[in-house]
Design a protein around this motif. Structure first.
Motif, PDB file in Angstrom:
ATOM      1  N   UNK A  66      37.133  48.145  46.678  1.00  0.00           N
ATOM      2  CA  UNK A  66      37.043  49.381  47.454  1.00  0.00           C
ATOM      3  C   UNK A  66      37.170  50.551  46.493  1.00  0.00           C
ATOM      4  N   UNK A  67      36.240  51.483  46.579  1.00  0.00           N
ATOM      5  CA  UNK A  67      36.230  52.650  45.708  1.00  0.00           C
ATOM      6  C   UNK A  67      36.465  53.890  46.559  1.00  0.00           C
ATOM      7  N   UNK A  68      37.408  54.731  46.139  1.00  0.00           N
ATOM      8  CA  UNK A  68      37.771  55.935  46.872  1.00  0.00           C
ATOM      9  C   UNK A  68      37.564  57.140  45.957  1.00  0.00           C
ATOM     10  N   UNK A  69      36.874  58.156  46.466  1.00  0.00           N
ATOM     11  CA  UNK A  69      36.684  59.402  45.709  1.00  0.00           C
ATOM     12  C   UNK A  69      37.264  60.559  46.521  1.00  0.00           C
TER      13      UNK A  69
ATOM     14  N   UNK B 117      40.647  49.752  44.550  1.00  0.00           N
ATOM     15  CA  UNK B 117      41.566  48.649  44.829  1.00  0.00           C
ATOM     16  C   UNK B 117      40.737  47.439  45.180  1.00  0.00           C
ATOM     17  N   UNK B 118      41.328  46.293  45.032  1.00  0.00           N
ATOM     18  CA  UNK B 118      40.660  45.050  45.380  1.00  0.00           C
ATOM     19  C   UNK B 118      41.416  44.404  46.529  1.00  0.00           C
ATOM     20  N   UNK B 119      40.689  44.081  47.572  1.00  0.00           N
ATOM     21  CA  UNK B 119      41.258  43.369  48.718  1.00  0.00           C
ATOM     22  C   UNK B 119      40.767  41.938  48.628  1.00  0.00           C
ATOM     23  N   UNK B 120      41.698  40.992  48.661  1.00  0.00           N
ATOM     24  CA  UNK B 120      41.341  39.575  48.562  1.00  0.00           C
ATOM     25  C   UNK B 120      41.592  38.880  49.888  1.00  0.00           C
ATOM     26  N   UNK B 121      40.665  38.034  50.258  1.00  0.00           N
ATOM     27  CA  UNK B 121      40.736  37.284  51.513  1.00  0.00           C
ATOM     28  C   UNK B 121      40.673  35.796  51.182  1.00  0.00           C
ATOM     29  N   UNK B 122      41.488  35.029  51.844  1.00  0.00           N
ATOM     30  CA  UNK B 122      41.414  33.578  51.756  1.00  0.00           C
ATOM     31  C   UNK B 122      40.761  33.101  53.037  1.00  0.00           C
TER      32      UNK B 122
END
Length: 66
Positions: free
Chosen positions: A9-12, A56-61
């Protein structure tokens, strides 16, 4: 069998106030009841009032039921 997926996810943000609005409305960030303007002032004390890019990186299992 399970699979792990990662989403970046990229936030500006245009300036520190724009960033403060995001931080004040995101539950994971807590500023002790500070207002958006108070948060923006704190941020400006640390860095100049320029645009900010964060990621940020969101990880899903993901599991598969058999």
């Amino acid at each position: 069998m399970a699979q792990i997926c990662h989403e970046r996810h990229l936030f500006r943000f245009h300036d520190r106030r724009h960033l403060a609005v995001y931080l004040a409305t995101t539950p994971r960030h807590q500023f002790g009841g500070a207002s958006v303007d108070q948060i923006a002032r704190r941020l400006r004390r640390r860095q100049s009032d320029q645009s900010v890019t964060m990621n940020s990186t969101v990880s899903y299992l993901i599991g598969v039921r058999r």
